[in-house]
Design an enzyme around this catalytic site. Structure first.
Site, PDB file in Angstrom:
ATOM      1  N   ASP A  77       0.992  -1.047  -0.063  1.00  0.00           N
ATOM      2  CA  ASP A  77       0.123  -0.015  -0.156  1.00  0.00           C
ATOM      3  C   ASP A  77       0.874   1.267   0.008  1.00  0.00           C
ATOM      4  O   ASP A  77       0.424   2.311   0.229  1.00  0.00           O
ATOM      5  CB  ASP A  77      -1.121  -0.116   1.251  1.00  0.00           C
ATOM      6  N   GLU A 124      11.919  -3.210  12.523  1.00  0.00           N
ATOM      7  CA  GLU A 124      12.950  -2.598  11.930  1.00  0.00           C
ATOM      8  C   GLU A 124      14.120  -2.511  12.671  1.00  0.00           C
ATOM      9  O   GLU A 124      15.345  -2.842  12.546  1.00  0.00           O
ATOM     10  CB  GLU A 124      12.558  -1.071  11.325  1.00  0.00           C
TER      11      GLU A 124
END
Length: 411
Positions: free
Chosen positions: A237, A320
């Protein structure tokens, strides 16, 4: 798929913080006081031992102080061990042992096509790009009514990119044949993986969405010993500037760049001074050493292969950070991209998901007398809408601005 920003969790201390805490908690307190002379006279040998205790304690205190203040390199040179890297690694494993899992996923490949069927790329023959490093573009995805249109939109960006291998990892318990057909249609080299989230994480709030997908892709790269190219995590997206792919293709270790539309600031990315990354701008730090978005970095596979325990934890908001820690990243290794991190080349354009559409229509009208049978079947296969005979209001079918009974139009 969003992954980087969730509702704030409890702040987590960094490795440096943990090392400081450890030093303070283990540093000996040298507060021994010499006994009075009268005590030594009364106790004889016991008094002499009491006199020696402060001396021994003081010596141990001095040795411990010297050990803690020596650099890792100096201790290593003296044969004392305990380098800074070792300390960081111990702290790292202690910090994340609950959320880290070894990369031992059972890899299930639904379909794969390693041949590039595109004849021309950016007005040049495909053969002109043969020497470029491959970009392994990892896209986690999951069933929802926006899934197929978002993969289609992303594919039409990737169609312009030479030397790209698209790893699509789907959070489903079984392979989706419609996605196989879709990926084959574009002609981009791809691998379609089935990568369901472990059931024990599905009820967590927030759930670690996208982690199982990316772990499966990491497992694929490792099992196939792919070390020549660049890894990039690209959600389905997001919006990508084609320049991004030129920027990351020559990543030597880890490159970074800002991502637009992230959380409160509308941006997340490195702070650069004199061509070097020195810090980070992000509205949610939460103890993360590397507060970056998943779309804000790329990794050289040859560099990553040096770290056998590369991993990504099932810990929302910290994926992350802990992935980058697992590959031994240090600040001076980071390569700023995007005009010294001043250009936005990727946007976190999340699509707002809605519930599956429901169309009430009698099954007798879903035959080949009109297009509706085939149309609604395709929508069902895409996960966009489904038909029902007894729920909700009848499907509106109109002519000349007026609603008409199904029997008049479809019989």
């Amino acid at each position: 798929m969003s992954s980087a920003h969730y509702q704030a969790l409890e702040p987590q201390t960094s490795d440096e913080d943990n090392e400081d805490i450890e030093r303070r908690s283990h540093h000996p307190r040298c507060t021994a006081t010499a006994s009075a002379p009268s005590s030594m006279v009364r106790k004889g040998g016991v008094g002499r031992r009491r006199c020696l205790l402060p001396l021994v304690g003081g010596a141990l205190c001095f040795i411990a102080f010297c050990y803690l203040t020596l650099s890792g390199e100096t201790r290593s040179a003296l044969g004392l061990g305990g380098s800074t890297e070792d300390s960081e690694e111990e702290s790292h494993h202690g910090l994340d042992s609950i959320h880290f899992r070894p990369l031992n996923e059972s890899l299930h490949i639904c379909s794969e096509n390693l041949e590039d069927h595109r004849q021309f790329l950016q007005d040049k023959p495909r053969s002109d790009y043969g020497q470029l490093p491959v970009i392994y573009f990892v896209t986690p995805t999951y069933p929802r009514r926006e899934q197929i249109p978002e993969l289609t939109r992303l594919a039409h960006t990737l169609l312009h990119i030479p030397r790209l291998h698209w790893l699509v990892a789907d959070d489903q318990e079984k392979c989706n044949n419609f996605i196989d057909t879709l990926l084959n249609r574009f002609g981009i080299p791809f691998t379609h993986l089935m990568s369901p989230m472990p059931s024990k994480f599905r009820n967590e709030k927030p759930a670690p969405r996208g982690v199982a997908n990316r772990r499966a892709a990491l497992q694929y790269l490792r099992q196939h010993n792919l070390t020549n190219g660049v890894l990039y995590f690209g959600d389905d997206d997001n919006t990508y500037d084609l320049q991004l792919f030129s920027e990351i293709r020559n990543t030597q270790r880890v490159s970074m760049f800002p991502v637009g539309l992230i959380a409160d600031y509308g941006v997340s990315g490195p702070v650069v001074r004199k061509g070097k990354v020195v810090a980070f701008l992000d509205s949610w730090v939460a103890g993360r050493r590397w507060p970056v978005d998943m779309a804000g970095f790329a990794v050289n596979l040859e560099y990553m292969a040096q770290y056998p325990y590369v991993n990504m934890p099932y810990k929302p908001g910290y994926e992350e950070d802990l992935f980058l820690r697992s590959i031994g990243l240090k600040m001076d290794m980071i390569e700023p991209r995007g005009n010294n991190c001043t250009d936005i080349l990727v946007w976190h354009t999340q699509t707002k998901s809605k519930k599956l559409g429901m169309i009430r229509l009698e099954s007798k009208y879903l035959d080949d007398r009109s297009n509706l049978g085939a149309l609604l079947l395709n929508l069902k296969l895409m996960g966009v809408a489904s038909t029902t005979e007894n729920e909700g209001r009848n499907a509106l079918i109109s002519k000349n601005g007026k609603e008409k009974p199904h029997s008049i139009i479809l019989s």
